[in-house]
Design a protein around this motif. Structure first.
Motif, PDB file in Angstrom:
ATOM      1  N   MET A   1     -32.378 -59.624  37.120  1.00  7.40           N
ATOM      2  CA  MET A   1     -31.448 -59.668  35.806  1.00  7.40           C
ATOM      3  C   MET A   1     -30.724 -60.740  35.927  1.00  7.40           C
ATOM      4  SD  MET A   1     -30.385 -56.621  33.242  1.00  7.40           S
ATOM      5  CE  MET A   1     -31.618 -56.172  33.853  1.00  7.40           C
ATOM      6  N   THR A   2     -30.278 -61.915  34.975  1.00  6.48           N
ATOM      7  CA  THR A   2     -29.306 -62.548  35.082  1.00  6.48           C
ATOM      8  C   THR A   2     -28.409 -62.489  33.426  1.00  6.48           C
ATOM      9  OG1 THR A   2     -30.646 -64.560  33.299  1.00  6.48           O
ATOM     10  CG2 THR A   2     -30.300 -64.503  35.946  1.00  6.48           C
ATOM     11  N   VAL A   3     -27.586 -62.867  33.822  1.00  9.23           N
ATOM     12  CA  VAL A   3     -26.133 -62.936  32.612  1.00  9.23           C
ATOM     13  C   VAL A   3     -27.347 -62.719  31.532  1.00  9.23           C
ATOM     14  CG1 VAL A   3     -24.351 -63.052  31.057  1.00  9.23           C
ATOM     15  CG2 VAL A   3     -24.224 -63.507  33.953  1.00  9.23           C
ATOM     16  N   ALA A   4     -28.505 -63.919  30.891  1.00  8.44           N
ATOM     17  CA  ALA A   4     -28.536 -64.584  29.467  1.00  8.44           C
ATOM     18  C   ALA A   4     -30.255 -63.637  29.748  1.00  8.44           C
ATOM     19  CB  ALA A   4     -28.519 -65.825  30.099  1.00  8.44           C
ATOM     20  N   ASP A   5     -30.144 -62.744  30.136  1.00 10.57           N
ATOM     21  CA  ASP A   5     -31.583 -61.414  29.979  1.00 10.57           C
ATOM     22  C   ASP A   5     -31.514 -61.097  28.873  1.00 10.57           C
ATOM     23  OD1 ASP A   5     -32.212 -61.023  33.581  1.00 10.57           O
ATOM     24  OD2 ASP A   5     -33.424 -62.903  32.703  1.00 10.57           O
ATOM     25  N   GLU A   6     -33.014 -60.366  28.106  1.00 11.64           N
ATOM     26  CA  GLU A   6     -32.541 -59.588  26.956  1.00 11.64           C
ATOM     27  C   GLU A   6     -32.494 -58.920  27.297  1.00 11.64           C
ATOM     28  OE1 GLU A   6     -33.908 -62.728  23.747  1.00 11.64           O
ATOM     29  OE2 GLU A   6     -35.235 -60.944  24.207  1.00 11.64           O
ATOM     30  N   VAL A   7     -31.960 -57.176  27.086  1.00 16.19           N
ATOM     31  CA  VAL A   7     -32.485 -55.933  27.599  1.00 16.19           C
ATOM     32  C   VAL A   7     -31.260 -55.232  26.563  1.00 16.19           C
ATOM     33  CG1 VAL A   7     -31.590 -56.438  29.467  1.00 16.19           C
ATOM     34  CG2 VAL A   7     -29.796 -55.596  28.200  1.00 16.19           C
ATOM     35  N   PRO A   8     -31.810 -53.738  26.388  1.00 11.81           N
ATOM     36  CA  PRO A   8     -31.792 -53.143  25.200  1.00 11.81           C
ATOM     37  C   PRO A   8     -30.357 -52.982  24.874  1.00 11.81           C
ATOM     38  CG  PRO A   8     -33.484 -51.892  26.622  1.00 11.81           C
ATOM     39  CD  PRO A   8     -32.869 -53.125  27.334  1.00 11.81           C
ATOM     40  N   ALA A   9     -29.711 -53.169  23.684  1.00 10.93           N
ATOM     41  CA  ALA A   9     -28.609 -53.494  23.025  1.00 10.93           C
ATOM     42  C   ALA A   9     -28.145 -51.769  23.439  1.00 10.93           C
ATOM     43  CB  ALA A   9     -28.481 -53.302  22.131  1.00 10.93           C
ATOM     44  N   GLY A  10     -27.085 -51.626  24.076  1.00 14.07           N
ATOM     45  CA  GLY A  10     -26.136 -50.429  24.606  1.00 14.07           C
ATOM     46  C   GLY A  10     -26.677 -49.746  25.242  1.00 14.07           C
ATOM     47  N   GLU A  11     -27.311 -50.697  26.587  1.00 11.08           N
ATOM     48  CA  GLU A  11     -27.569 -50.236  28.094  1.00 11.08           C
ATOM     49  C   GLU A  11     -26.154 -49.642  28.666  1.00 11.08           C
ATOM     50  OE1 GLU A  11     -31.027 -50.683  31.743  1.00 11.08           O
ATOM     51  OE2 GLU A  11     -30.343 -52.254  30.085  1.00 11.08           O
ATOM     52  N   ILE A  12     -26.365 -48.414  28.708  1.00 16.06           N
ATOM     53  CA  ILE A  12     -25.499 -47.650  30.223  1.00 16.06           C
ATOM     54  C   ILE A  12     -26.152 -47.214  31.464  1.00 16.06           C
ATOM     55  CG2 ILE A  12     -25.254 -45.685  28.947  1.00 16.06           C
ATOM     56  CD1 ILE A  12     -22.324 -45.434  28.835  1.00 16.06           C
ATOM     57  N   LEU A  13     -25.311 -46.900  31.989  1.00 12.93           N
ATOM     58  CA  LEU A  13     -25.644 -47.314  33.579  1.00 12.93           C
ATOM     59  C   LEU A  13     -24.575 -46.169  34.660  1.00 12.93           C
ATOM     60  CD1 LEU A  13     -27.463 -47.060  37.010  1.00 12.93           C
ATOM     61  CD2 LEU A  13     -26.234 -49.439  37.143  1.00 12.93           C
ATOM     62  N   ILE A  14     -24.832 -44.838  34.441  1.00 13.36           N
ATOM     63  CA  ILE A  14     -23.396 -44.120  35.350  1.00 13.36           C
ATOM     64  C   ILE A  14     -23.545 -44.700  36.864  1.00 13.36           C
ATOM     65  CG2 ILE A  14     -22.073 -41.551  35.319  1.00 13.36           C
ATOM     66  CD1 ILE A  14     -23.622 -41.403  32.560  1.00 13.36           C
ATOM     67  N   VAL A  15     -22.769 -45.311  37.013  1.00  7.87           N
ATOM     68  CA  VAL A  15     -22.332 -45.261  38.729  1.00  7.87           C
ATOM     69  C   VAL A  15     -21.777 -43.992  39.510  1.00  7.87           C
ATOM     70  CG1 VAL A  15     -21.731 -46.892  40.647  1.00  7.87           C
ATOM     71  CG2 VAL A  15     -22.474 -47.544  38.725  1.00  7.87           C
ATOM     72  N   THR A  16     -22.137 -43.730  39.947  1.00  9.17           N
ATOM     73  CA  THR A  16     -21.716 -41.898  40.793  1.00  9.17           C
ATOM     74  C   THR A  16     -22.129 -41.403  41.867  1.00  9.17           C
ATOM     75  OG1 THR A  16     -21.196 -39.774  40.245  1.00  9.17           O
ATOM     76  CG2 THR A  16     -23.254 -40.238  39.140  1.00  9.17           C
ATOM     77  N   GLY A  17     -21.863 -40.676  43.069  1.00 14.19           N
ATOM     78  CA  GLY A  17     -22.120 -40.732  44.186  1.00 14.19           C
ATOM     79  C   GLY A  17     -20.836 -40.286  44.761  1.00 14.19           C
ATOM     80  N   MET A  18     -21.109 -40.212  46.610  1.00 15.07           N
ATOM     81  CA  MET A  18     -20.018 -39.671  47.528  1.00 15.07           C
ATOM     82  C   MET A  18     -19.039 -40.672  47.494  1.00 15.07           C
ATOM     83  SD  MET A  18     -21.162 -36.454  48.323  1.00 15.07           S
ATOM     84  CE  MET A  18     -20.053 -36.659  49.594  1.00 15.07           C
ATOM     85  N   SER A  19     -18.164 -39.897  47.332  1.00 16.21           N
ATOM     86  CA  SER A  19     -17.115 -41.020  47.815  1.00 16.21           C
ATOM     87  C   SER A  19     -16.704 -42.156  49.424  1.00 16.21           C
ATOM     88  CB  SER A  19     -15.311 -40.239  48.328  1.00 16.21           C
ATOM     89  OG  SER A  19     -15.065 -39.649  46.995  1.00 16.21           O
ATOM     90  N   GLY A  20     -16.559 -43.487  49.077  1.00 15.06           N
ATOM     91  CA  GLY A  20     -17.208 -43.465  50.429  1.00 15.06           C
ATOM     92  C   GLY A  20     -18.448 -43.968  50.859  1.00 15.06           C
TER      93      GLY A  20
END
Length: 293
Positions: free
Chosen positions: A1-20
């Motif tokens: 996916m490049t900066v210019a790609d069209e994606v659904p407005a308001g798409e959000i990704l939660i990045v979580t997981g183990m420390s380290g």
């Protein structure tokens, strides 16, 4: 996916997981892809962040929020908040994990304590964090085990994972692996190729890999090899359609043999060739244990 790609407005990704486990590296890779990244966000701020991204539309199409145990007691609300926000929203959860011994080595290398260590040991902190994160891991859309990745490999993997084809609704990674190194913890489906003779015992093929034509020809020459690959590829097609209908954006099909060097490598590549061209599906190939001793 490049900066210019069209994606659904308001798409959000939660990045979580183990420390380290590489949250910072993943966040940097996403930022390089054009995502707007917010670090150390309290879960209670996810709703207004998502609403803001929807109002901004194309001006803020992709937002990644790094949420982790640094939020203290606020972090415990993440599973409930995530469930509430999923309804009708373009929201996904990326969970980064790694083996305990790997996490210990990483913390020791940077000489920093674990955020939940308190007066105990690193292992105590890791154990507490695993217990706290268990409900989030179970509901994650994408789980990435970073045990075998350095920071550069992880950045490349995250970039490949979220650089889906513009028309694709689902990205499937077909991953070869060796059972002797353990099952991939991020696998959605697992195929076992140990029912075929192992080229490792052929002196002419032992030093080669499934990427070599001679090994490919040997593996595919055995009765049942082509039949299995054709049948498994056909069986995956309704699964991948179902994933799209359920808005599951990523999956991992793991293909294993003893060492992850011969049979699984050949089969994974053959599956990729058969799955390419499926409507709405982008297919990636990855060899997890190729090159390991």
């Amino acid at each position: 996916m490049t900066v210019a790609d069209e994606v659904p407005a308001g798409e959000i990704l939660i990045v979580t997981g183990m420390s380290g486990a590489g949250r910072t590296t993943a966040a940097n890779a996403l930022e390089d892809l054009g995502w707007y990244v917010v670090d150390n966000l309290p879960p209670q701020m996810l709703r207004p962040l998502l609403e803001l991204s929807e109002l901004a539309g194309n001006a803020l199409p992709r937002v990644a929020a790094v949420v982790d145990v640094r939020g203290g007691d606020l972090f415990t609300a993440l599973p409930e908040i995530t469930r509430a926000l999923r309804h009708g929203r373009a929201l996904r959860v990326l969970f980064l994990d790694a083996a305990d011994e790997v996490l210990v080595r990483r913390f020791e290398a940077v000489r920093r304590p674990h955020p939940l260590q308190d007066d105990g040991t690193l292992v105590d902190g890791i154990r507490r964090e695993r217990e706290r994160l268990a409900p989030i891991r179970e509901s994650a859309d994408v789980i990435v085990d970073t045990s075998l990745h350095n920071i550069h490999q992880l950045a490349t993997y995250i970039a490949d994972l979220f650089r889906a084809d513009e028309s694709a609704r689902h990205t499937v990674t077909v991953m070869s692996f060796g059972f002797k190194y353990g099952l991939p913890p991020d696998a959605d489906l697992v195929a076992d190729m140990r029912f075929l003779p192992n080229p490792f015992w052929n002196p002419d093929l032992k030093a080669l890999t499934g990427e070599d034509p001679a090994v490919r020809a040997e593996v595919l020459s055995h009765a049942g090899a082509g039949e299995f690959i054709d049948a498994y590829a056909a069986a995956l097609q309704p699964v991948l359609r179902g994933y799209q209908e359920e808005n599951k954006r990523h999956s991992v099909v793991a293909v294993g043999c003893t060492g992850g060097k011969h049979r699984s490598v050949v089969t994974a590549r053959e599956l990729v060739e058969r799955l390419r061209g499926l409507p709405g599906v982008a297919v990636r190939l990855r060899h997890r244990d190729l090159g390991r001793e």
